[in-house]
Design an enzyme around this catalytic site. Structure first.
Site, PDB file in Angstrom:
ATOM      1  N   LYS A 177      13.351  62.761  35.954  1.00 31.61           N
ATOM      2  CA  LYS A 177      14.809  62.563  35.908  1.00 31.61           C
ATOM      3  C   LYS A 177      15.454  63.362  34.771  1.00 31.61           C
ATOM      4  O   LYS A 177      15.993  62.807  33.823  1.00 31.61           O
ATOM      5  CB  LYS A 177      15.132  61.079  35.769  1.00 31.61           C
ATOM      6  CG  LYS A 177      14.594  60.232  36.917  1.00 31.61           C
ATOM      7  CD  LYS A 177      15.074  58.790  36.828  1.00 31.61           C
ATOM      8  CE  LYS A 177      14.570  57.945  37.977  1.00 31.61           C
ATOM      9  NZ  LYS A 177      13.134  57.628  37.909  1.00 31.61           N
ATOM     10  N   LEU A 178      15.429  64.693  34.921  1.00 32.23           N
ATOM     11  CA  LEU A 178      15.945  65.568  33.857  1.00 32.23           C
ATOM     12  C   LEU A 178      17.468  65.470  33.744  1.00 32.23           C
ATOM     13  O   LEU A 178      18.168  65.347  34.745  1.00 32.23           O
ATOM     14  CB  LEU A 178      15.579  67.023  34.137  1.00 32.23           C
ATOM     15  CG  LEU A 178      14.112  67.366  34.372  1.00 32.23           C
ATOM     16  CD1 LEU A 178      13.941  68.878  34.440  1.00 32.23           C
ATOM     17  CD2 LEU A 178      13.211  66.778  33.304  1.00 32.23           C
ATOM     18  N   LEU A 179      17.937  65.508  32.505  1.00 29.14           N
ATOM     19  CA  LEU A 179      19.379  65.648  32.252  1.00 29.14           C
ATOM     20  C   LEU A 179      19.555  66.231  30.853  1.00 29.14           C
ATOM     21  O   LEU A 179      19.111  65.634  29.872  1.00 29.14           O
ATOM     22  CB  LEU A 179      20.105  64.303  32.352  1.00 29.14           C
ATOM     23  CG  LEU A 179      21.616  64.396  32.104  1.00 29.14           C
ATOM     24  CD1 LEU A 179      22.300  65.274  33.133  1.00 29.14           C
ATOM     25  CD2 LEU A 179      22.253  63.012  32.112  1.00 29.14           C
ATOM     26  N   ASP A 180      20.159  67.419  30.792  1.00 30.12           N
ATOM     27  CA  ASP A 180      20.387  68.073  29.503  1.00 30.12           C
ATOM     28  C   ASP A 180      21.379  69.193  29.759  1.00 30.12           C
ATOM     29  O   ASP A 180      21.932  69.283  30.866  1.00 30.12           O
ATOM     30  CB  ASP A 180      19.049  68.602  28.936  1.00 30.12           C
ATOM     31  CG  ASP A 180      19.052  68.648  27.415  1.00 30.12           C
ATOM     32  OD1 ASP A 180      20.028  69.171  26.841  1.00 30.12           O
ATOM     33  OD2 ASP A 180      18.089  68.163  26.782  1.00 30.12           O
ATOM     34  N   ILE A 181      21.597  70.050  28.771  1.00 28.94           N
ATOM     35  CA  ILE A 181      22.466  71.203  29.015  1.00 28.94           C
ATOM     36  C   ILE A 181      21.794  72.086  30.071  1.00 28.94           C
ATOM     37  O   ILE A 181      20.567  72.039  30.251  1.00 28.94           O
ATOM     38  CB  ILE A 181      22.750  71.998  27.722  1.00 28.94           C
ATOM     39  CG1 ILE A 181      21.456  72.532  27.110  1.00 28.94           C
ATOM     40  CG2 ILE A 181      23.530  71.158  26.731  1.00 28.94           C
ATOM     41  CD1 ILE A 181      21.690  73.522  25.979  1.00 28.94           C
ATOM     42  N   ARG A 222       2.926  49.407  43.896  1.00 25.14           N
ATOM     43  CA  ARG A 222       2.122  48.172  43.859  1.00 25.14           C
ATOM     44  C   ARG A 222       1.495  47.751  45.179  1.00 25.14           C
ATOM     45  O   ARG A 222       0.330  47.322  45.186  1.00 25.14           O
ATOM     46  CB  ARG A 222       2.951  47.024  43.246  1.00 25.14           C
ATOM     47  CG  ARG A 222       3.057  47.159  41.737  1.00 25.14           C
ATOM     48  CD  ARG A 222       4.145  46.303  41.162  1.00 25.14           C
ATOM     49  NE  ARG A 222       5.463  46.807  41.529  1.00 25.14           N
ATOM     50  CZ  ARG A 222       6.609  46.288  41.101  1.00 25.14           C
ATOM     51  NH1 ARG A 222       6.594  45.247  40.293  1.00 25.14           N
ATOM     52  NH2 ARG A 222       7.762  46.814  41.471  1.00 25.14           N
ATOM     53  N   LYS A 252       3.161  60.305  42.937  1.00 29.07           N
ATOM     54  CA  LYS A 252       4.302  60.392  42.016  1.00 29.07           C
ATOM     55  C   LYS A 252       3.832  60.116  40.592  1.00 29.07           C
ATOM     56  O   LYS A 252       3.139  59.120  40.343  1.00 29.07           O
ATOM     57  CB  LYS A 252       5.379  59.371  42.391  1.00 29.07           C
ATOM     58  CG  LYS A 252       6.572  59.379  41.428  1.00 29.07           C
ATOM     59  CD  LYS A 252       7.701  58.515  41.940  1.00 29.07           C
ATOM     60  CE  LYS A 252       7.595  57.079  41.487  1.00 29.07           C
ATOM     61  NZ  LYS A 252       8.190  56.817  40.174  1.00 29.07           N
ATOM     62  N   ASP A 304       1.637  54.522  38.801  1.00 24.67           N
ATOM     63  CA  ASP A 304       2.295  53.792  37.715  1.00 24.67           C
ATOM     64  C   ASP A 304       1.252  53.164  36.802  1.00 24.67           C
ATOM     65  O   ASP A 304       1.118  51.933  36.730  1.00 24.67           O
ATOM     66  CB  ASP A 304       3.238  52.725  38.291  1.00 24.67           C
ATOM     67  CG  ASP A 304       4.426  53.343  39.002  1.00 24.67           C
ATOM     68  OD1 ASP A 304       4.715  54.531  38.758  1.00 24.67           O
ATOM     69  OD2 ASP A 304       5.067  52.651  39.802  1.00 24.67           O
ATOM     70  N   ARG A 334       8.275  47.511  50.952  1.00 19.58           N
ATOM     71  CA  ARG A 334       7.300  46.421  51.007  1.00 19.58           C
ATOM     72  C   ARG A 334       6.922  46.170  52.466  1.00 19.58           C
ATOM     73  O   ARG A 334       7.805  45.891  53.289  1.00 19.58           O
ATOM     74  CB  ARG A 334       7.888  45.125  50.428  1.00 19.58           C
ATOM     75  CG  ARG A 334       8.102  45.154  48.934  1.00 19.58           C
ATOM     76  CD  ARG A 334       6.779  45.214  48.172  1.00 19.58           C
ATOM     77  NE  ARG A 334       6.965  45.307  46.731  1.00 19.58           N
ATOM     78  CZ  ARG A 334       7.073  46.450  46.036  1.00 19.58           C
ATOM     79  NH1 ARG A 334       7.029  47.617  46.665  1.00 19.58           N
ATOM     80  NH2 ARG A 334       7.211  46.443  44.731  1.00 19.58           N
ATOM     81  N   THR A 380      19.165  52.506  40.820  1.00 17.24           N
ATOM     82  CA  THR A 380      19.417  51.302  41.631  1.00 17.24           C
ATOM     83  C   THR A 380      19.363  50.019  40.796  1.00 17.24           C
ATOM     84  O   THR A 380      19.739  48.965  41.286  1.00 17.24           O
ATOM     85  CB  THR A 380      18.415  51.196  42.796  1.00 17.24           C
ATOM     86  OG1 THR A 380      17.107  51.359  42.264  1.00 17.24           O
ATOM     87  CG2 THR A 380      18.674  52.233  43.861  1.00 17.24           C
ATOM     88  N   ASP A 382       8.507  62.662  38.558  1.00 17.55           N
ATOM     89  CA  ASP A 382       9.746  61.877  38.487  1.00 17.55           C
ATOM     90  C   ASP A 382      10.180  61.746  37.038  1.00 17.55           C
ATOM     91  O   ASP A 382      10.045  60.682  36.437  1.00 17.55           O
ATOM     92  CB  ASP A 382       9.493  60.497  39.131  1.00 17.55           C
ATOM     93  CG  ASP A 382      10.770  59.682  39.247  1.00 17.55           C
ATOM     94  OD1 ASP A 382      11.866  60.275  39.144  1.00 17.55           O
ATOM     95  OD2 ASP A 382      10.671  58.465  39.441  1.00 17.55           O
ATOM     96  N   ASN A 431      20.991  75.188  30.453  1.00 18.24           N
ATOM     97  CA  ASN A 431      19.903  76.104  30.092  1.00 18.24           C
ATOM     98  C   ASN A 431      18.587  75.347  29.927  1.00 18.24           C
ATOM     99  O   ASN A 431      17.532  75.804  30.380  1.00 18.24           O
ATOM    100  CB  ASN A 431      20.276  76.834  28.792  1.00 18.24           C
ATOM    101  CG  ASN A 431      19.213  77.839  28.408  1.00 18.24           C
ATOM    102  OD1 ASN A 431      18.967  78.793  29.152  1.00 18.24           O
ATOM    103  ND2 ASN A 431      18.569  77.617  27.283  1.00 18.24           N
TER     104      ASN A 431
HETATM  105  O1  C5P Z   1       5.467  49.148  42.851  1.00 19.85           O
HETATM  106  P1  C5P Z   1       6.654  49.655  43.617  1.00 19.85           P
HETATM  107  O2  C5P Z   1       6.306  50.051  45.037  1.00 19.85           O
HETATM  108  O3  C5P Z   1       7.841  48.757  43.519  1.00 19.85           O
HETATM  109  O4  C5P Z   1       7.034  51.015  42.853  1.00 19.85           O
HETATM  110  C1  C5P Z   1       8.091  51.820  43.256  1.00 19.85           C
HETATM  111  C2  C5P Z   1       8.119  53.073  42.432  1.00 19.85           C
HETATM  112  O5  C5P Z   1       9.372  53.709  42.635  1.00 19.85           O
HETATM  113  C3  C5P Z   1       7.995  52.858  40.913  1.00 19.85           C
HETATM  114  O6  C5P Z   1       7.356  54.008  40.395  1.00 19.85           O
HETATM  115  C4  C5P Z   1       9.428  52.776  40.468  1.00 19.85           C
HETATM  116  O7  C5P Z   1       9.608  53.177  39.145  1.00 19.85           O
HETATM  117  C5  C5P Z   1      10.092  53.770  41.412  1.00 19.85           C
HETATM  118  N1  C5P Z   1      11.510  53.570  41.599  1.00 19.85           N
HETATM  119  C6  C5P Z   1      12.064  52.387  42.056  1.00 19.85           C
HETATM  120  N2  C5P Z   1      13.406  52.256  42.220  1.00 19.85           N
HETATM  121  C7  C5P Z   1      14.196  53.287  41.941  1.00 19.85           C
HETATM  122  C8  C5P Z   1      13.674  54.484  41.493  1.00 19.85           C
HETATM  123  C9  C5P Z   1      12.304  54.595  41.322  1.00 19.85           C
HETATM  124  O8  C5P Z   1      11.344  51.451  42.347  1.00 19.85           O
HETATM  125  N3  C5P Z   1      15.476  53.162  42.132  1.00 19.85           N
END
Ligand code: C5P
Length: 238
Positions: free
Chosen positions: A70-74, A214, A41, A19, A184, A123, A68, A76
């Site tokens: 997150k594709l969304l389209d028609i 993080r 990622k 990130d 965490r 989420t 990551d 094709n």
């Molecule tokens: O720093 P941290 O461990 O919180 O990062 C989690 C990663 O997962 C980030 O890249 C964040 O965008 C991603 N992510 C998330 N919650 C989601 C989907 C993706 O934290 N629901």
């Protein structure tokens, strides 16, 4: 399982989120983590800052990349986009879990090593956000419906919080990946994550892969932080 084998098994399941906004920062993280980490990622932040060629570079270095986007389209366009992501060298790719998008992604990736993941409901959304967007279902009902559709359509997995993973694992069976962010280690700062789980708890809840950014990339000693998480995971996988 020996301690080394369990650590290797954990390495197959830990994905470090790059990130950051520059190639140099991303490379510094990958260099600092060395052999500890197999999976990375790459999301919008790095991809749109010139980071896409890093997918191939990491793949050539023996790493695996979860793209990551997150594709969304028609259908094709999704299908062609997935083909291009495969050509870049991605091993995992997200699409929003709309049935047409999951079908298109499955068609493009069938027979390949790419794991397509469906993002059921972001989420960060709550019931009011869903109502505002015009949905009539509650979040748990929509998550469940889309996870079942992902299984029926035959994509590789879904992205879900640890809490959702516990509910979804029995629904999707043992084979599908459940990729879980919001991880965490005990005592770590949650940051902006509201619902967090420890690495061990997320695996026990049914997650197959953990996404961590993080707690590793912002740590004073990233390789040591990664090793501690891998050990905790290995304890569950042993
Ligand atoms: O720093 P941290 O461990 O919180 O990062 C989690 C990663 O997962 C980030 O890249 C964040 O965008 C991603 N992510 C998330 N919650 C989601 C989907 C993706 O934290 N629901």
């Amino acid at each position: 399982m020996s301690a080394d084998t369990s650590l290797d098994a954990a390495r197959e399941r830990l994905i470090v989120g790059l990130d950051v906004s520059t190639w140099a920062e991303a490379e510094a993280i990958v260099d600092a983590l060395g052999d500890e980490i197999t999976w990375y990622k790459i999301g919008y932040q790095l991809a749109f800052a010139g980071g896409l060629p890093l997918v191939g570079e990491l793949a050539r270095a023996g790493k695996r990349v979860f793209l990551d986007l997150k594709l969304l389209d028609i259908s094709n366009t999704v299908e062609k986009g997935v083909e291009s992501a495969m050509a870049l060298g991605a091993s995992m790719l997200t699409v929003h879990a709309y049935p047409h998008a999951m079908r298109a992604a499955r068609r493009a990736s069938e027979g390949s090593a790419l794991t397509v993941l469906g993002v059921t409901v972001l989420t960060s959304l709550d019931e009011a956000d869903l109502a505002e967007a015009g949905y009539g279902l509650s979040i748990p009902a929509l998550v469940e419906r889309r996870a079942l559709a992902a299984r029926e359509i035959g994509i590789g997995g879904v992205v879900a919080s640890a809490e959702e993973a516990a509910r979804l694992r029995p629904l999707v069976g043992d084979e599908m990946a459940i990729v879980t962010p919001g991880i965490r280690p005990a005592g770590a700062a949650p940051g902006d994550q509201k619902r967090v789980a420890t690495p061990a708890a997320a695996l026990r809840d049914g997650a197959s892969h953990l996404v961590v950014a993080r707690p590793i990339v912002a740590a004073e000693r990233p390789a040591e932080a990664a090793r501690a998480i891998l050990r905790e995971m290995a304890g569950v996988l042993a």
